[in-house]
Design an enzyme around this catalytic site. Structure first.
Site, mmCIF file in Angstrom:
data_model
loop_
_atom_site.group_PDB
_atom_site.id
_atom_site.type_symbol
_atom_site.label_atom_id
_atom_site.label_comp_id
_atom_site.label_asym_id
_atom_site.label_seq_id
_atom_site.Cartn_x
_atom_site.Cartn_y
_atom_site.Cartn_z
ATOM 1 C CD GLU A 1 34.303 23.451 44.226
ATOM 2 O OE1 GLU A 1 33.414 24.344 44.208
ATOM 3 O OE2 GLU A 1 34.115 22.308 43.781
ATOM 4 N NE ARG B 1 39.027 18.663 51.047
ATOM 5 C CZ ARG B 1 38.205 18.996 50.056
ATOM 6 N NH1 ARG B 1 37.062 19.605 50.313
ATOM 7 N NH2 ARG B 1 38.509 18.703 48.793
ATOM 8 C CG ASN C 1 33.802 19.056 48.389
ATOM 9 O OD1 ASN C 1 34.940 19.537 48.347
ATOM 10 N ND2 ASN C 1 33.218 18.564 47.318
ATOM 11 C CD GLU D 1 36.785 5.190 53.687
ATOM 12 O OE1 GLU D 1 36.167 4.262 54.245
ATOM 13 O OE2 GLU D 1 37.492 6.016 54.301
ATOM 14 C CG ASN E 1 31.499 18.410 44.077
ATOM 15 O OD1 ASN E 1 31.674 19.614 44.289
ATOM 16 N ND2 ASN E 1 32.500 17.612 43.754
ATOM 17 C CG ASP F 1 33.767 19.770 41.073
ATOM 18 O OD1 ASP F 1 33.225 20.227 42.095
ATOM 19 O OD2 ASP F 1 34.980 19.504 41.031
#
Length: 296
Positions: free
Chosen positions: A15, A99, A101, A121, A146, A196
């Site tokens: 990423e 976490r 991103n 979630e 994202n 993404d």
């Protein structure tokens, strides 16, 4: 268009690619592998910094360091030694199910980064901005925070919450870093794959990596139209950035497919870094984090 695999390095979850023009290097993270990778495209040297915890995204600092959103905090990282210096404590430090991103810096050196839960979630994630030594909540209750990008005039911020299959836009005040007037500018069909990470080209078009879609696609945020696509040999395409001497090479990160029961059957290309050289379009230099933003 020819797609080339850069090197034999399979990330679990590649990423956040960033081009460092001063070093002729492409830098990116392996979130699950808890590492930052750097590859010099001139010398062929490859360097890895192991962090011991998930790293959601990186940016470049104006002093040459990495800036990274880790599990519990945002830190500056010495690129050679891996030594960390805390910038801000993570706002979700006590939320063990989340976490960091994807994220990026704006043109004034503010660092924007998002979060998600480990189980995706609904509504468990958020988008934050780090400036003047403070980490402030900007967009609450997203699911998978994202891709993020700014228009060429810095008056619009584009943003992706992956499961919505949308790109939304906000009016952006570069002086204050404030956002307003949310609206949808692109709606993506499910068969294209989940949106993404993304970047923007010099014509103001958005390049979006499609998780599960085998592609990076070019979209017009003014009309919502899909203009073209670069096909990849792997499904889970995660992000992209322009680089190279003239910013005409598109670097693309990917991830492995963890859903396979037979891990030995994983495609050798999954999780690799790819490049589409001289892709026909140009990008822009990366915005860098202003280290003065560590002080309040």
């Amino acid at each position: 268009m020819t797609i080339q695999k850069m090197l034999e390095l399979n990330c679990q979850l590649g990423e956040s690619p960033v081009w460092d023009a001063g070093r002729s290097a492409i830098c990116w993270v392996d979130i699950s592998g808890q590492a930052i990778h750097e590859f010099n495209t001139v010398s062929g040297a490859q360097h890895t910094v192991l962090l011991g915890q998930p790293v959601g995204c990186i940016a470049l600092c104006d002093n040459g360091d990495f800036l990274a959103a880790l599990k519990d905090e945002v830190v500056r990282i010495d690129r050679l030694t891996g030594t960390m210096q805390s910038v801000v404590t993570g706002p979700e430090r006590r939320l063990l199910t989340n976490r960091s991103n994807d994220g990026k810096c704006d043109a004034r050196g503010r660092f924007w980064f998002g979060t998600k839960s480990f189980t995706d979630e609904t509504g468990a994630g958020n988008l934050y901005c780090v400036a003047d030594g403070i980490c402030s909540l900007q967009i609450p209750r997203v699911t998978i925070s994202n891709g993020i990008a700014w228009s060429l005039d810095n008056r619009t911020m584009y943003y992706i919450d992956t499961p919505t299959f949308k790109v939304v836009a906000y009016d952006y005040d570069l002086d204050t870093g404030s956002i307003s007037n949310k609206r949808t500018v692109i709606e993506i069909a499910e068969e294209e794959g989940f949106p993404d990470g993304m970047t923007i080209d010099t014509e103001g078009m958005l390049w979006i990596a499609h998780w599960g879609g085998f592609q990076v696609a070019r979209w017009n945020p003014s009309t919502g139209a899909k203009l073209s696509a670069i096909r990849l040999p792997v499904a889970n395409v995660t992000s992209c950035v322009f680089g190279g001497a003239t910013y005409e090479d598109l670097y693309i990160t990917t991830a492995r497919d963890d859903m396979r029961l037979d891990k030995d059957s994983i495609d050798n290309d999954e999780g690799c870094l790819f490049v589409a050289r001289h892709c026909g379009f140009k990008g822009l230099p990366a915005n860098r984090f202003n280290v003065k933003n560590t002080e309040n």
